[in-house]
Scaffold this motif. Sequence first.
Motif, mmCIF file in Angstrom:
data_model
loop_
_atom_site.group_PDB
_atom_site.id
_atom_site.type_symbol
_atom_site.label_atom_id
_atom_site.label_comp_id
_atom_site.label_asym_id
_atom_site.label_seq_id
_atom_site.Cartn_x
_atom_site.Cartn_y
_atom_site.Cartn_z
ATOM 1 N N SER A 43 11.980 -1.591 9.496
ATOM 2 C CA SER A 43 10.749 -2.240 9.909
ATOM 3 C C SER A 43 9.768 -2.477 8.757
ATOM 4 C CB SER A 43 10.213 -1.389 11.181
ATOM 5 O OG SER A 43 11.038 -1.129 12.044
ATOM 6 N N GLY A 44 9.586 -1.227 7.902
ATOM 7 C CA GLY A 44 8.431 -1.291 7.133
ATOM 8 C C GLY A 44 8.634 -2.200 5.788
ATOM 9 N N VAL A 45 9.809 -3.159 5.814
ATOM 10 C CA VAL A 45 10.038 -4.111 4.505
ATOM 11 C C VAL A 45 9.296 -5.085 4.630
ATOM 12 C CG1 VAL A 45 12.105 -5.357 5.704
ATOM 13 C CG2 VAL A 45 11.907 -5.001 3.133
ATOM 14 N N LEU A 46 8.746 -5.734 5.980
ATOM 15 C CA LEU A 46 7.721 -6.895 6.045
ATOM 16 C C LEU A 46 6.802 -6.594 7.043
ATOM 17 C CD1 LEU A 46 10.591 -9.689 6.775
ATOM 18 C CD2 LEU A 46 9.054 -9.682 4.719
ATOM 19 N N ALA B 117 -1.259 -2.650 6.307
ATOM 20 C CA ALA B 117 -1.055 -1.277 5.799
ATOM 21 C C ALA B 117 -0.871 -0.361 6.934
ATOM 22 C CB ALA B 117 -1.924 -0.820 4.791
ATOM 23 N N LEU B 118 -1.790 -0.539 7.879
ATOM 24 C CA LEU B 118 -1.656 -0.006 9.340
ATOM 25 C C LEU B 118 -0.390 -0.133 9.849
ATOM 26 C CD1 LEU B 118 -5.361 -0.476 10.281
ATOM 27 C CD2 LEU B 118 -4.560 1.438 8.982
ATOM 28 N N GLU B 119 0.129 -1.303 9.750
ATOM 29 C CA GLU B 119 1.361 -1.737 10.595
ATOM 30 C C GLU B 119 2.537 -0.821 9.828
ATOM 31 O OE1 GLU B 119 2.278 -6.075 10.923
ATOM 32 O OE2 GLU B 119 4.409 -5.636 11.057
ATOM 33 N N MET B 120 2.480 -0.816 8.438
ATOM 34 C CA MET B 120 3.529 -0.032 7.770
ATOM 35 C C MET B 120 3.210 1.322 8.289
ATOM 36 S SD MET B 120 2.792 -1.730 4.221
ATOM 37 C CE MET B 120 3.718 -0.754 3.026
ATOM 38 N N GLN B 121 1.963 1.952 8.487
ATOM 39 C CA GLN B 121 1.880 3.307 8.900
ATOM 40 C C GLN B 121 2.435 3.639 10.069
ATOM 41 O OE1 GLN B 121 -2.292 3.714 7.881
ATOM 42 N NE2 GLN B 121 -2.178 5.610 8.789
ATOM 43 N N GLN B 122 2.277 2.432 11.146
ATOM 44 C CA GLN B 122 2.785 2.734 12.515
ATOM 45 C C GLN B 122 4.421 2.501 12.371
ATOM 46 O OE1 GLN B 122 0.407 0.289 15.473
ATOM 47 N NE2 GLN B 122 -0.545 -0.417 13.415
ATOM 48 N N ALA C 50 6.225 3.619 9.910
ATOM 49 C CA ALA C 50 6.787 4.765 9.242
ATOM 50 C C ALA C 50 6.885 6.041 10.370
ATOM 51 C CB ALA C 50 5.667 5.131 8.239
ATOM 52 N N SER C 51 5.836 6.074 11.219
ATOM 53 C CA SER C 51 5.658 7.113 12.074
ATOM 54 C C SER C 51 6.367 6.696 13.364
ATOM 55 C CB SER C 51 4.137 7.596 12.321
ATOM 56 O OG SER C 51 3.479 6.456 12.900
ATOM 57 N N ARG C 52 6.775 5.672 13.738
ATOM 58 C CA ARG C 52 7.543 5.203 14.919
ATOM 59 C C ARG C 52 6.663 4.909 16.038
ATOM 60 N NH1 ARG C 52 10.678 4.254 11.225
ATOM 61 N NH2 ARG C 52 12.861 4.723 11.144
ATOM 62 N N ASP C 53 5.395 4.772 15.782
ATOM 63 C CA ASP C 53 4.252 4.705 16.796
ATOM 64 C C ASP C 53 3.704 3.320 17.004
ATOM 65 O OD1 ASP C 53 2.605 5.883 18.307
ATOM 66 O OD2 ASP C 53 1.429 6.814 16.650
ATOM 67 N N ALA C 54 2.958 3.287 17.816
ATOM 68 C CA ALA C 54 2.228 1.843 18.209
ATOM 69 C C ALA C 54 0.739 2.315 18.901
ATOM 70 C CB ALA C 54 2.923 1.083 19.391
ATOM 71 N N TRP C 55 -0.311 1.754 18.109
ATOM 72 C CA TRP C 55 -1.455 2.124 18.409
ATOM 73 C C TRP C 55 -2.050 0.945 19.418
ATOM 74 C CZ3 TRP C 55 -3.250 2.582 12.530
ATOM 75 C CH2 TRP C 55 -2.504 3.562 11.928
ATOM 76 N N THR C 56 -3.061 1.324 20.007
ATOM 77 C CA THR C 56 -3.749 0.313 21.035
ATOM 78 C C THR C 56 -4.542 -0.718 20.257
ATOM 79 O OG1 THR C 56 -5.722 1.417 21.174
ATOM 80 C CG2 THR C 56 -4.043 1.922 22.583
ATOM 81 N N PHE C 57 -5.034 -1.862 20.834
ATOM 82 C CA PHE C 57 -5.535 -2.917 20.443
ATOM 83 C C PHE C 57 -6.895 -2.412 20.056
ATOM 84 C CE2 PHE C 57 -8.129 -6.583 19.429
ATOM 85 C CZ PHE C 57 -7.465 -7.461 19.191
#
Length: 448
Positions: free
Chosen positions: A193-196, A381-386, A388-395
């Motif tokens: 996922s972190g490639v794009l 970069a925040l998308e990459m962070q999510q 990497a941690s298999r996480d999804a943050w709220t809006f």
Amino acid sequence: MLPVDEKLKDFYQEIIRRNQGEPEFHQAVLEVLGSLGPVLAKHPELREHKVIERICEPERQVMFRVPWQDDKGTVWINRGFRVQFNSALGPYKGGLRFHSSVNLSVIKFLGFEQTFKNALTGMPIGGGKGGSDFDPKGHTDNEVMRFCQSFMTELYRHIGEYKDVPAGDIGVGAREIGFLFGQYKRITNRYESGVLTGKGLDWGGALVRKEATGYGLVFFMQEMLKARGQSFEGKTCVVSGSGNVSLYTIEKVQQLGGKVIACSDSGGYIYDENGIDLECVKQIKEVRRGRISEYSKSQPRCKYIAGGSIWDVPCDIALPCATQNELNGRDATSLVKNGCKFVAEGANMPTTPEGTKIFHDAGVAFGPGKAANAGGVATSALEMQQNASRDAWTFEYTEQRLADIMVGIHQRCYETAEEFGTPGNYVNGANISGFIKVARAMVALGLI
Ligand code: NDP
């Protein structure tokens, strides 16, 4: 921007000699060099390490053939680019642009700017940029898919989540990122996922990424206004373009109480004195992929002006969000004459050097793109962070992170401009602050 320091004049001539026929790249380098005189005076060791010379030379430049077939079976050949400019702070990061005007000069200027912009975000990302002279406009979904698959069939070997992470830019939105990601996954047999970044929400994308550049620009402008004791409330704004950056710039300006009275595409601009109906523009641009001229059909009070300069519309705040060099000296003069006091760049290098000088001379607060539009890459970069941690943050959480990042960038630019003797000059603040961060890392990593 300051006049180029004596010590850098010969070097700039060398840039022109070594990079012939690349006017956009020369312009971007000159803009940064114009701010660096006081840095060299304070940090002479950077001269010894030849940091400026190294920073202006991309680490790697890839150019490749992209053959593809249209729906009738006709073969077309486009050119693909990826310029990996600087990885001192992290993996190369920067968008892909698909537009007929793309060439090596355009990609190099964008990659160069991206290096400093990414440094300004405070996040661990290097600078890069890529694209093609293919324009998706007017092509069917199947044609765009075949082009993207061919493009990725070469690009995949140069990218990776720890290597180089492309995203969207002009002509590259969620549809294109989907086709590119699908082909990467197929060739590599990896769900990386972190490639794009800029992915769809169902397959690894992040909330707020779509809105990020526009929202971030408006958060930055809000800080510029605050620094002069003002706010968006009741101010009229002109926003050029009607693509990804423009739409979400308009949205956030409206949420903060400003009135956007004009926006555009490459055919012309619309002027609606009661304020643009954003839902109508989104229907035309995001849903139907149509032309801005269609707006006036459903909004009879609005004027559509084919050609012409959107910068002739009187406003308090101007937000150029279309493309490079779209706001020249004549346009800047017109804006100043009509009372515009604030300008911030959503696009990359939309203001010509002459335009920037006119704004500075007239005391207009001017936020350069590498600071003001950094919210897009920061949220990538925040998308990459999510990822990497298999996480999804709220809006709400992600938007707050974006807002905090933009406040931080504004503060860094503001304080650096003061520290180096040019208070209120965000161009110097952004260039110097971004440069010093990359330069320090390059010195620490040795001669690489
Ligand atoms: P889009 O392709 O979504 O939209 C581009 C818009 O600009 C369209 O309305 C397009 O009109 C208009 N445009 C393009 N070329 C011209 C031209 N020569 N004259 C007038 N209008 C033109 O791109 P984005 O919104 O993503 O990007 C816009 C700018 O923002 C670019 O400079 C990009 O590098 C920069 N940027 C984008 C980021 C992002 O996250 N997307 C991040 C940071 C910067 P038309 O449809 O007629 O071509």
